[in-house]
Design an enzyme around this catalytic site. Sequence first.
Site, mmCIF file in Angstrom:
data_model
loop_
_atom_site.group_PDB
_atom_site.id
_atom_site.type_symbol
_atom_site.label_atom_id
_atom_site.label_comp_id
_atom_site.label_asym_id
_atom_site.label_seq_id
_atom_site.Cartn_x
_atom_site.Cartn_y
_atom_site.Cartn_z
ATOM 1 N N SER A 59 -9.723 1.964 2.817
ATOM 2 C CA SER A 59 -8.810 2.630 1.918
ATOM 3 C C SER A 59 -7.820 1.682 1.230
ATOM 4 C CB SER A 59 -8.036 3.710 2.666
ATOM 5 O OG SER A 59 -7.213 3.148 3.672
ATOM 6 N N SER A 107 -10.057 -0.204 7.090
ATOM 7 C CA SER A 107 -9.434 -0.081 5.768
ATOM 8 C C SER A 107 -8.749 -1.334 5.228
ATOM 9 C CB SER A 107 -8.430 1.074 5.764
ATOM 10 O OG SER A 107 -9.110 2.303 5.661
ATOM 11 N N LYS A 143 0.842 -1.199 0.000
ATOM 12 C CA LYS A 143 0.000 0.000 0.000
ATOM 13 C C LYS A 143 0.875 1.246 0.000
ATOM 14 C CE LYS A 143 -3.944 2.005 2.530
ATOM 15 N NZ LYS A 143 -4.799 1.892 3.732
#
Lengths: 488, 96
Positions: free
Chosen positions: A151, A175, A75
């Site tokens: 996210s 997330s 990420k």
Amino acid sequence: MSLFDYTLKELQEKLHNKEITVTDLVDASYARIKEVDDEVKAFLTLDEENARAAAKELDEQGGDNPLFGIPIGIKDNIVTKGLRTTCASRFLDNFTDPLYDATVVSKLKDKKTVTIGKLNMDEFAMGSSNENSAYFTTRNPWNTDYVPGGSSGASAAAVAAGEVFFSLGSDTGGSIREPAAFCGVVGLKPTYGLVSRFGLVAFASSLDQIGPMTRTVEDNAHLLQAIVGHDEMDSTSADVEIPNYTEALKQDVKGLRIAVPSEYLGEGVSDEVRESIKAALKVYEDLGATWEEVSLPHSRYAVAAYYLLSSSEASANLARFDGVRYGVRSTQAENMIDVFKYSRRDGFGEEVKRRIMLGTFALSSGYYDAYYKKAQKARTLIKNDFDKVFEDYDVIVGPTTPTPAFKVGEKVEDPLTMYATDILTIPVNLAGVPGISLPCGFSSEGLPIGLQIIGKHFDEATIYRAAHAFEQATDHHKQKPALGGVKG
Amino acid sequence: MSEITKEQVLHVAHLARLAITDEEAEKMTKELDAIIGYAELLNELDTDNVEPTTHVLDLKNVMREDEARKWIDREDALKNAPDQKNGQFRVPSILD
């Protein structure tokens, strides 16, 4: 059969027997990205040249640990030395040469994984759909009209689409778990403090945790094992004994005491999701576990408390983006204060600004007690709810999200509707306990549904045990999205 | 209950070091008012005898020896900077 059909254990056997090489795995990863990433849009930055060189070197060196040579995605809010790290923000568009690796990245390098590239996200991890990326919206591999969640949406989508074998995400209010549910993969938010946050670009420091996202529970346990542990670079990292997570998978769930919060099956939860959870509870019954309905009475206050607390922390954490030491500086500013104001105006997207404003307001003189402190007290009540249930039960089970994935564009106009997506994951972060999401069915539209299992502080082993038993008794995790004309 | 005004929004934007236009301030006034209005749900809770939670774990102060350690050198520290001069970050003048 593609290489993505194998578990880590099977891949290690093939590597060990020289049926395949690390180069084959890395080739397969980039080939799949070329095939489907125009549709999925998971990657912000690829590191192809370095990854291929690393693969070649690993093939010469050899090695054996469960993660040796495995292609991974990271990420983009986790700092990677020399590899562009943007947090999907225009502010960090030019941050091409970070100075160090996050502790989790160093730990994975020690295990000889190969970093394929950096994964898209909601800007600074603020969002539940990936639509807050400053670059583009990642799509759900099961149906590209739908969001992958957020996210860590691209971290989930890349694994579901077979672009990487596993990925790292981060979870502040859901997330990791929400996108794992939406994309039909396994995602764990560890206990607060279990995984070092050093090198994770901070959003809300009392809530953020990095965690593993994988196809199977066993793979997830292997990946967690590699990234946990006390780190002197993170003073909130816990100095606790680390169990052997894969050993825990060998145990059955006979006698396991499951609590099912009535609030997690109530209003707002779709019928299809409720039915999937009930079917999952039936599976647990058949496996010899018992379940009872309980109450987490303060659940309905979690979203409000979370948005005040996380935004307050974010407003302080994001003060570092000032256009002086790194990032994009506005060229319009002629004095110092305007460098800050204009750079932040140009660099931050709408949702990030909204949260900075909310947080600054909640912390400002005259409002601190009414909002910020009140939210901290609500947090205590929410945490106490969990402590009480865990006096009598081993795990809490419920849905990860009230509904399956929603369509791109469906919720962008109304921040509060979007925030409500995380209503079942946020309490877990507020309490600091660990939670996993794993596939437990599909909606009539063919979208995955996630089962959430929540454990006691530092009891990831029991979560894995419960998750593994369910996974092995079902075949949801074996389903794959049809993408690029071929099943991944 | 809460009524966020545009003046408040402009003040908070200044505190947050965010330049916003008049139009944005109006939009944000509505949005913040809705979010704060929702957050007032917490007023239902009796929290008179509840301690606030700042951290979920029993954290202790972590101390270390106060000694210099090698971290990054000056050249590296400057390489991502938007502007630099003579080994330092360069910014516009602070004093008029």
